[in-house]
Design a protein around this motif. Sequence first.
Motif, PDB file in Angstrom:
ATOM      1  N   SER A  55      17.100  19.909  35.366  1.00  0.00           N
ATOM      2  CA  SER A  55      16.997  20.811  34.219  1.00  0.00           C
ATOM      3  C   SER A  55      15.843  20.374  33.327  1.00  0.00           C
ATOM      4  CB  SER A  55      18.304  20.849  33.435  1.00  0.00           C
ATOM      5  OG  SER A  55      18.652  19.574  32.978  1.00  0.00           O
ATOM      6  N   THR A  56      15.331  21.334  32.575  1.00  0.00           N
ATOM      7  CA  THR A  56      14.106  21.098  31.802  1.00  0.00           C
ATOM      8  C   THR A  56      14.226  21.627  30.381  1.00  0.00           C
ATOM      9  OG1 THR A  56      13.178  23.190  32.599  1.00  0.00           O
ATOM     10  CG2 THR A  56      12.649  21.206  33.864  1.00  0.00           C
ATOM     11  N   ASN A  57      13.418  21.075  29.513  1.00  0.00           N
ATOM     12  CA  ASN A  57      13.253  21.584  28.153  1.00  0.00           C
ATOM     13  C   ASN A  57      11.777  21.544  27.802  1.00  0.00           C
ATOM     14  OD1 ASN A  57      15.888  22.237  27.278  1.00  0.00           O
ATOM     15  ND2 ASN A  57      16.337  20.078  26.900  1.00  0.00           N
ATOM     16  N   TYR A  58      11.380  22.479  26.936  1.00  0.00           N
ATOM     17  CA  TYR A  58       9.966  22.577  26.562  1.00  0.00           C
ATOM     18  C   TYR A  58       9.808  22.730  25.054  1.00  0.00           C
ATOM     19  CZ  TYR A  58       9.219  23.578  31.504  1.00  0.00           C
ATOM     20  OH  TYR A  58       9.186  23.504  32.873  1.00  0.00           O
ATOM     21  N   ALA A  59       8.685  22.244  24.562  1.00  0.00           N
ATOM     22  CA  ALA A  59       8.308  22.564  23.189  1.00  0.00           C
ATOM     23  C   ALA A  59       8.043  24.065  23.097  1.00  0.00           C
ATOM     24  CB  ALA A  59       7.061  21.787  22.797  1.00  0.00           C
ATOM     25  N   ASP A  60       8.364  24.637  21.956  1.00  0.00           N
ATOM     26  CA  ASP A  60       8.164  26.080  21.789  1.00  0.00           C
ATOM     27  C   ASP A  60       6.714  26.473  22.026  1.00  0.00           C
ATOM     28  OD1 ASP A  60      10.542  26.536  19.041  1.00  0.00           O
ATOM     29  OD2 ASP A  60      10.822  26.486  21.222  1.00  0.00           O
ATOM     30  N   SER A  61       5.803  25.594  21.676  1.00  0.00           N
ATOM     31  CA  SER A  61       4.376  25.918  21.765  1.00  0.00           C
ATOM     32  C   SER A  61       3.875  26.055  23.199  1.00  0.00           C
ATOM     33  CB  SER A  61       3.550  24.853  21.034  1.00  0.00           C
ATOM     34  OG  SER A  61       3.790  23.571  21.595  1.00  0.00           O
ATOM     35  N   VAL A  62       4.642  25.568  24.172  1.00  0.00           N
ATOM     36  CA  VAL A  62       4.177  25.619  25.564  1.00  0.00           C
ATOM     37  C   VAL A  62       5.095  26.440  26.465  1.00  0.00           C
ATOM     38  CG1 VAL A  62       3.098  23.360  25.264  1.00  0.00           C
ATOM     39  CG2 VAL A  62       5.329  23.524  26.403  1.00  0.00           C
ATOM     40  N   LYS A  63       6.192  26.911  25.934  1.00  0.00           N
ATOM     41  CA  LYS A  63       7.130  27.687  26.761  1.00  0.00           C
ATOM     42  C   LYS A  63       6.435  28.891  27.366  1.00  0.00           C
ATOM     43  CE  LYS A  63      11.549  26.566  24.564  1.00  0.00           C
ATOM     44  NZ  LYS A  63      12.620  27.039  23.658  1.00  0.00           N
ATOM     45  N   GLY A  64       6.693  29.084  28.647  1.00  0.00           N
ATOM     46  CA  GLY A  64       6.091  30.213  29.353  1.00  0.00           C
ATOM     47  C   GLY A  64       4.709  29.932  29.907  1.00  0.00           C
ATOM     48  N   ARG A  65       4.119  28.808  29.499  1.00  0.00           N
ATOM     49  CA  ARG A  65       2.780  28.453  29.978  1.00  0.00           C
ATOM     50  C   ARG A  65       2.777  27.165  30.797  1.00  0.00           C
ATOM     51  NH1 ARG A  65      -1.053  27.096  26.500  1.00  0.00           N
ATOM     52  NH2 ARG A  65       0.383  26.313  24.895  1.00  0.00           N
ATOM     53  N   PHE A  66       3.615  26.214  30.423  1.00  0.00           N
ATOM     54  CA  PHE A  66       3.678  24.920  31.100  1.00  0.00           C
ATOM     55  C   PHE A  66       4.953  24.836  31.927  1.00  0.00           C
ATOM     56  CE2 PHE A  66       1.024  22.176  27.920  1.00  0.00           C
ATOM     57  CZ  PHE A  66       0.015  23.120  27.973  1.00  0.00           C
ATOM     58  N   THR A  67       4.871  24.119  33.039  1.00  0.00           N
ATOM     59  CA  THR A  67       6.034  23.872  33.881  1.00  0.00           C
ATOM     60  C   THR A  67       6.072  22.410  34.270  1.00  0.00           C
ATOM     61  OG1 THR A  67       5.924  26.112  34.792  1.00  0.00           O
ATOM     62  CG2 THR A  67       7.247  24.494  35.993  1.00  0.00           C
ATOM     63  N   ILE A  68       7.181  21.761  33.965  1.00  0.00           N
ATOM     64  CA  ILE A  68       7.392  20.378  34.390  1.00  0.00           C
ATOM     65  C   ILE A  68       8.224  20.379  35.663  1.00  0.00           C
ATOM     66  CG2 ILE A  68       9.452  20.053  32.946  1.00  0.00           C
ATOM     67  CD1 ILE A  68       8.514  17.134  32.481  1.00  0.00           C
ATOM     68  N   SER A  69       7.882  19.509  36.589  1.00  0.00           N
ATOM     69  CA  SER A  69       8.633  19.405  37.835  1.00  0.00           C
ATOM     70  C   SER A  69       8.581  17.963  38.313  1.00  0.00           C
ATOM     71  CB  SER A  69       8.062  20.355  38.895  1.00  0.00           C
ATOM     72  OG  SER A  69       6.715  20.015  39.191  1.00  0.00           O
TER      73      SER A  69
END
Length: 115
Positions: A56-70
């Motif tokens: 499972s992952t979480n993102y900063a609002d500023s990068v959501k939809g643009r960055f993907t962690i894997s």
Amino acid sequence: QVQLVESGGGLVQAGGSLRLSCVASGIIFNIRTMAWYRRAPGKQRELVAVIFSGGSTNYADSVKGRFTISRDNAVNTVYLQMNSLKPEDAAVYYCNTFIEGRNYWGQGTQVTVSS
């Protein structure tokens, strides 16, 4: 000895993409939460993305939809795919893990975004 080694930074035009990699050693990788942070000049370090051992992952609002962690547990590597890069994404990006009360950091990789 815990080691985190980042790579993949560079210079990219706004709207472009980069993929960062972080190879970990000295840890039982598949049970560790891994994260990417960044620090831009004159700003505080901020959490960009985190991936838990279960995926499972979480993102900063500023990068959501643009960055993907894997992550790829077979090669002890965590990735950060960065798309639609903006000038405000320019920073030194650091790989991080937290083990038994201590933060471990890589040396960082520079991302520069030209407008």
